[in-house]
Design a protein around this motif. Structure first.
Motif, PDB file in Angstrom:
ATOM      1  N   LEU A  53      -6.572   1.381   0.068  1.00  0.00           N
ATOM      2  CA  LEU A  53      -6.220   0.770  -1.216  1.00  0.00           C
ATOM      3  C   LEU A  53      -7.286   1.067  -2.259  1.00  0.00           C
ATOM      4  O   LEU A  53      -6.968   1.407  -3.411  1.00  0.00           O
ATOM      5  CB  LEU A  53      -6.060  -0.740  -1.043  1.00  0.00           C
ATOM      6  CG  LEU A  53      -5.763  -1.546  -2.313  1.00  0.00           C
ATOM      7  CD1 LEU A  53      -4.436  -1.115  -2.916  1.00  0.00           C
ATOM      8  CD2 LEU A  53      -5.750  -3.029  -2.001  1.00  0.00           C
ATOM      9  N   LEU A 108       0.820  -1.202   0.000  1.00  0.00           N
ATOM     10  CA  LEU A 108       0.000   0.000   0.000  1.00  0.00           C
ATOM     11  C   LEU A 108       0.859   1.259   0.000  1.00  0.00           C
ATOM     12  O   LEU A 108       0.563   2.230  -0.697  1.00  0.00           O
ATOM     13  CB  LEU A 108      -0.926  -0.003   1.220  1.00  0.00           C
ATOM     14  CG  LEU A 108      -1.934   1.145   1.318  1.00  0.00           C
ATOM     15  CD1 LEU A 108      -2.846   1.147   0.107  1.00  0.00           C
ATOM     16  CD2 LEU A 108      -2.752   1.029   2.587  1.00  0.00           C
ATOM     17  N   CYS A 116      -6.881   4.639  -3.394  1.00  0.00           N
ATOM     18  CA  CYS A 116      -5.756   4.788  -4.329  1.00  0.00           C
ATOM     19  C   CYS A 116      -6.138   4.322  -5.726  1.00  0.00           C
ATOM     20  O   CYS A 116      -5.853   4.987  -6.724  1.00  0.00           O
ATOM     21  CB  CYS A 116      -4.553   3.995  -3.828  1.00  0.00           C
ATOM     22  SG  CYS A 116      -3.667   4.735  -2.446  1.00  0.00           S
ATOM     23  N   TYR A 129      -6.563  -0.372   5.801  1.00  0.00           N
ATOM     24  CA  TYR A 129      -5.643  -0.532   4.677  1.00  0.00           C
ATOM     25  C   TYR A 129      -6.413  -0.773   3.371  1.00  0.00           C
ATOM     26  O   TYR A 129      -6.112  -0.168   2.330  1.00  0.00           O
ATOM     27  CB  TYR A 129      -4.700  -1.722   4.906  1.00  0.00           C
ATOM     28  CG  TYR A 129      -3.641  -1.516   5.954  1.00  0.00           C
ATOM     29  CD1 TYR A 129      -3.347  -0.250   6.448  1.00  0.00           C
ATOM     30  CD2 TYR A 129      -2.910  -2.593   6.455  1.00  0.00           C
ATOM     31  CE1 TYR A 129      -2.373  -0.065   7.409  1.00  0.00           C
ATOM     32  CE2 TYR A 129      -1.926  -2.420   7.414  1.00  0.00           C
ATOM     33  CZ  TYR A 129      -1.660  -1.156   7.894  1.00  0.00           C
ATOM     34  OH  TYR A 129      -0.695  -0.978   8.839  1.00  0.00           O
TER      35      TYR A 129
END
Length: 246
Positions: free
Chosen positions: A125, A19, A128, A121
Motif C-alpha cells: 500500500l 489494495l 502504491c 499488504y
C-alpha cells in the motif's frame, strides 16, 4: 469448512480488496476515490462473510455487478485487473495458509499467522501511494498531438511542463527528440534566444504547426534536442503557452 475467525477474515478481505482496487486504478491510470474503494471493499467483504443462506453467492455476484455498473462504470479495466489480482492473492494465501472458500471469498484459518501477510499488504500500500501516484500524476501531463511540417506530419506524445514558457515573437517554443530531424531538413532554421539565470544561448528552431487531439492547429517553434529525457516515454516537451492559446 475449516474453522475461521469471521472478523479476521473480514478485515483481511477489506485490506485485500482495497489494495487490489487501488493498485489496479494506478496501474490502469483510472483513479478512483479512496473512500469509494474502501466502501466497496468493506461491503463485498461483509456480504461474503455474513451471508450463509441458499443463494448467498448469487447476492454477492449481484452486488459486485452493481458496483461494476456504478463505481467502476468509467474504470472497467481497473475492475477486471483488481478482480484478477485479488483472486491471485486469495489463491496464494490458500496455498500458504490453507483455510476455505465461501461466496468466492477466502476465510483465514484460526491457526494461521496472518500478521506477516498484513504487513506485506501495508508495505505494498505504501508503494502504491508513493510510487504509482507519481506515475499517475505524470500520466495526467501526457497529450497525444500531431506536428505538421510542410506537407508532412507525424504523431508524438507530448509532456506538459509548467516551467516551459519560452516563446519568440509570441510563438511558443517546444522541445522534440532529435530523431525526428528528417522531417525538418527542408525547413528554414530560426535562432531563438533563451535566457537563464547564468547564461544566454541561441536555440536553432524550426517553424511548424502543432495540433493537440481535439483542438485547432497552433503555430510553434520546434527545437530538436538529442538528450531530451521525458517521463513515460514521451518525446516532446510542451509549452504552457500552447495550452492557453485560442
Amino acid at each position: 469448512m475449516m474453522e475461521s475467525y469471521v472478523e479476521v477474515s473480514w478485515l483481511n478481505g477489506v485490506l485485500l480488496l482495497y489494495l487490489s482496487a487501488l493498485f489496479a486504478s494506478y496501474a490502469m491510470f483510472q483513479p478512483l476515490k479512496d473512500l469509494h474503494l474502501l466502501f466497496y471493499a468493506a461491503v463485498i467483504s461483509m456480504l461474503s462473510v455474513s451471508l450463509w443462506q441458499d443463494g448467498s453467492l448469487f447476492i454477492v455476484i449481484l452486488v459486485e455487478l452493481l458496483f461494476f455498473l456504478t463505481l467502476f462504470r468509467y474504470a472497467r479495466k481497473t475492475y477486471i485487473v483488481a478482480f484478477c489480482f485479488r483472486v491471485l492473492c486469495m489463491l496464494t494465501s490458500y496455498v500458504i495458509y490453507q483455510g476455505s472458500f465461501h461466496n468466492g471469498f477466502w476465510f483465514v484459518p484460526i491457526q494461521a499467522s496472518i500478521i506477516p501477510c498484513w504487513l506485506l499488504y501495508l508495505l505494498f500500500l505504501f508503494f502504491c501511494k508513493s510510487r504509482w501516484r507519481i506515475r499517475f500524476s505524470e500520466k495526467n501531463c501526457l497529450y497525444p498531438l500531431t506536428l505538421y511540417v510542410g506537407n508532412k506530419h507525424f504523431k508524438v506524445i507530448g509532456y506538459l511542463d509548467s516551467g516551459n514558457l519560452l516563446s519568440h515573437e509570441g510563438i511558443p517554443v517546444v522541445f522534440l527528440q532529435r530523431r525526428y530531424l528528417s522531417y525538418f531538413v527542408d525547413e528554414r532554421i530560426q535562432l531563438v534566444v533563451m535566457k537563464t539565470v547564468q547564461e544566454e544561448s541561441s536555440l536553432p528552431c524550426y517553424t511548424c504547426e502543432l495540433k493537440l487531439h481535439g483542438c485547432h492547429k497552433r503555430k510553434v517553434l520546434v527545437h530538436l534536442q538529442e538528450d531530451l529525457k521525458l517521463p513515460m516515454h514521451s518525446e516532446l516537451l510542451l509549452n504552457m503557452k500552447v495550452m492557453t492559446m485560442g
